[in-house]
Scaffold this motif. Sequence first.
Motif, mmCIF file in Angstrom:
data_model
loop_
_atom_site.group_PDB
_atom_site.id
_atom_site.type_symbol
_atom_site.label_atom_id
_atom_site.label_comp_id
_atom_site.label_asym_id
_atom_site.label_seq_id
_atom_site.Cartn_x
_atom_site.Cartn_y
_atom_site.Cartn_z
ATOM 1 N N LYS A 148 -4.793 -1.990 -11.798
ATOM 2 C CA LYS A 148 -3.458 -2.362 -11.517
ATOM 3 C C LYS A 148 -3.053 -1.871 -10.247
ATOM 4 C CE LYS A 148 1.000 -0.316 -13.072
ATOM 5 N NZ LYS A 148 1.702 0.813 -14.170
ATOM 6 N N GLN A 149 -3.761 -0.977 -9.454
ATOM 7 C CA GLN A 149 -3.320 -0.680 -8.055
ATOM 8 C C GLN A 149 -3.780 -1.947 -7.368
ATOM 9 O OE1 GLN A 149 -1.857 1.801 -6.801
ATOM 10 N NE2 GLN A 149 -1.372 2.606 -8.983
ATOM 11 N N TYR A 202 -7.965 2.655 0.669
ATOM 12 C CA TYR A 202 -8.476 1.387 0.379
ATOM 13 C C TYR A 202 -9.555 1.239 1.751
ATOM 14 C CZ TYR A 202 -4.155 0.622 -2.269
ATOM 15 O OH TYR A 202 -3.376 0.837 -3.190
ATOM 16 N N LEU A 254 -11.093 2.568 -3.691
ATOM 17 C CA LEU A 254 -10.816 1.400 -3.875
ATOM 18 C C LEU A 254 -11.021 0.200 -2.379
ATOM 19 C CD1 LEU A 254 -7.133 1.779 -5.519
ATOM 20 C CD2 LEU A 254 -9.362 1.393 -6.573
ATOM 21 N N VAL A 281 0.818 -1.239 -0.152
ATOM 22 C CA VAL A 281 0.158 0.148 -0.185
ATOM 23 C C VAL A 281 0.940 1.274 0.069
ATOM 24 C CG1 VAL A 281 -1.483 1.207 1.356
ATOM 25 C CG2 VAL A 281 -1.944 -1.028 1.145
ATOM 26 N N GLY A 303 4.086 1.533 -1.220
ATOM 27 C CA GLY A 303 4.746 1.757 -2.409
ATOM 28 C C GLY A 303 5.995 2.267 -2.400
ATOM 29 N N LYS A 315 -2.168 -6.315 -7.340
ATOM 30 C CA LYS A 315 -1.005 -6.733 -6.442
ATOM 31 C C LYS A 315 -1.568 -7.099 -5.121
ATOM 32 C CE LYS A 315 2.012 -3.405 -8.689
ATOM 33 N NZ LYS A 315 2.887 -2.157 -8.508
#
Length: 803
Positions: free
Chosen positions: A645-646, A615, A620, A552, A554, A649
């Motif tokens: 894409k986010q 999130y 999201l 998360v 990144g 993973k």
Amino acid sequence: MPLFKKQKNETSAKAPVKLTRAEQKEIQAVIRRYKGDGKPHSAQESIPYEAMYPDGVCRLTPRRFSKCIEFSDISYQLAQADTKAAIFESLCDLYNYLDASIHIQFSFLNHKIDPRQYAKSLEIRAQGDDFDDIRTEYSAILKDQLVSGNNGLVKRKFLTYTIDADSLKLARARLRRIETDLLNYFKSMGAVAWGLDATARLEVMHRMFHPDGEPFSFDWKWLASSGLSTKDFIAPSSFRFGNARMFGLGGKYGAVSFLNILSPELSDEMLADFLNTENGIVVNLHVQAIDQSEAIKTVKRKITDLDAMKIQEQKRAVRSGYDMDILPSDLATYGQDAKELLKTLQSRNERMFQLTFLVLNTADTRQALENDVFWAAGVAQKYNCSLVRLDYQQEQGLMSSLPLGASHIQIERSLTTSSVAVFVPFVTQELFQDGEAMYYGVNAKTGNMIMLDRKRARCPNGLKLGTPGSGKSMSCKSEILSVFLCTPDDVYVCDPEAEYYPLVKRLHGQVVKLSPTSKSYVNPLDINLNYSEDESPLALKSDFVLSFCELVMGGKNGLDAIEKTVIDRAVQVIYRPYLADPKPENMPILSDLHKALLDQHIPEADRVAQALDLYVNGSLNVFNHRTNVDIESRIVAFDIKELGKQLKKIGMLIVQDQIWGRVTQNRSQGKATWFFCDEFHLLLREEQTAAFSCEIWKRFRKWGGIPTGATQNVKDLLLSPEIENILENSDFICLLNQASGDRHILAERLNLSPQQLRYVENSEPGEGLLIYENVVLPFKNPIPKHTQLYQIMTTRLGEGATV
């Protein structure tokens, strides 16, 4: 004159010859045996041994004893050239180990089993549910492959060694030492070998005497009470040796022939061709070593004789007035060959052996027997040799074919070590296991079915590698179907391309579609109290949450020490209510983690909470819900195709965590869990998911997990030493069609020969190489297109089932 008359009377054909009564009986016995016009002798009397002892030692004569080893096949014909050379050298070492006091016999037995009973073992019983039609189709495919192959034919290999000793005690001691040495030689060649006890040896001979597969029943306790001997339990109903060129064996016909070796060069494929038949055949090689000094003396005497003959020819030439250098071609050739042989024996690691090569054919009718013998003769002719029937020696030939280590045929050929070793006793391995073994196609070289149980492997982890369209997904689905039908195990699937929906739905499994718009939710903070055995469940879950937050955040450098500390502190807080009272409503979700971080009121915790906000409260937030799907179903597929894409993973990491929780739960119930990850390279691109995958490949085995990754990119498996462990920790590898660059990588890493690589070069979908532990087999896995199974498994556009 009287002398002349007396001579005439003595040499007259009409003069009667007086024989003793014993001589008359002996002649009558011979006539009865070979013409069959008298009272037949019992079958038990023909079997040429005196006693069999429980440890497997057989007394052939008062001073002659033998023991037997059975050994498995290895993949010789498709091996690397250096591997072949190493096996050949080890075989030569085995022969050179033998001295003149040891006689050995290689026996190769092909025998059929009851096809109806065999087919019955492959049936999957109907259970009166919605899957009976699938079971019927699946069983039909197995039976069709059984008919087209020759799995009804069992091929076994034996080595019997014989010595002379003054007593049973001395014989046992020496036979044990020889057995240990021979087993080590087989081990050096990569073949599994084991000594046979008496019951196993008797079962082998019973099988030869009863080709139809009559069950063998024997117990040592029966001998004393019945007054019978071991011969009574293996003998056929009758022997008939009245015909000079064949014999009767119960209700069968048989014939024994010997190989007349005429070729100047022998091939290591000759023996394999004799054994490559669907008919019952027994091939025996009796090998007797000659004392080295005696062999050299014999060759020198032959050279001396040839030189003497050469001198005589030269003298005759001088007397006749022509050039003395003109000699008969045979004399010149034999002299040169004898000198070359002497040089070989004296300067190379070669010895002399006497070889007797016997071939035993059996069939139901005389015509079938003649056809089988004709086929075997054709194999011999292919290698410029001839197969000659043993006229009037059929009984001796049959008894020499028993794995007792005694040859009653005095037809021998002298060969050196390397010439004898060219009859390599290995062809190719088969994979056909019983129990919960599953179907993986057919051996492309032999046509036999491949049935194996991955759970028996040292490490059942698997990989399926191939170019797009080579059949990776089809192979995974076929294996999933086999797991569902043949085992009680559970199956989890990570499906990045939404390909498994038809199969999972047909098997009444659960498809979990994860996307920003989906109403199917999986809670990443779900915890199983059996989550870890040697650590607290919370400690291992905390490690997952750290990996989740790292994705998360990144950042290139990951989490720093303080950030890890605040996350771990928050994890301890949010799971406290659930651990105190493990009810579903007490299970924490991401918003609880977000709040626990904010409640710490320190910058590091706030920074992590801000990253999580997208999130939890943002667009999201698909993972900020409690689980509302049935992840307890036998088959669960996670469809992550529509995750952006986010989220992809994170979604893959959550799927891995869910599977780990299911594995630990099933382990406590004694149930295995299969995990199939299609497009496996996607997991290996990110550090966190790659690390979790490596952990799965290292630890799943002892938890009853069986992971399988399918990918087209072999190079992804070699990105780092850690990821490389996935390839090294996989004892099941399915290689389908490979690109040129990948073929070179795999050849080097998996030690594949050019002959093996041909099976993954421009191969058809579903064809390639199967690697199971140390066995490498070319395979084909055809599934008829008209079946329901093909419709629910294919990914070809327009061929799949509509859902």
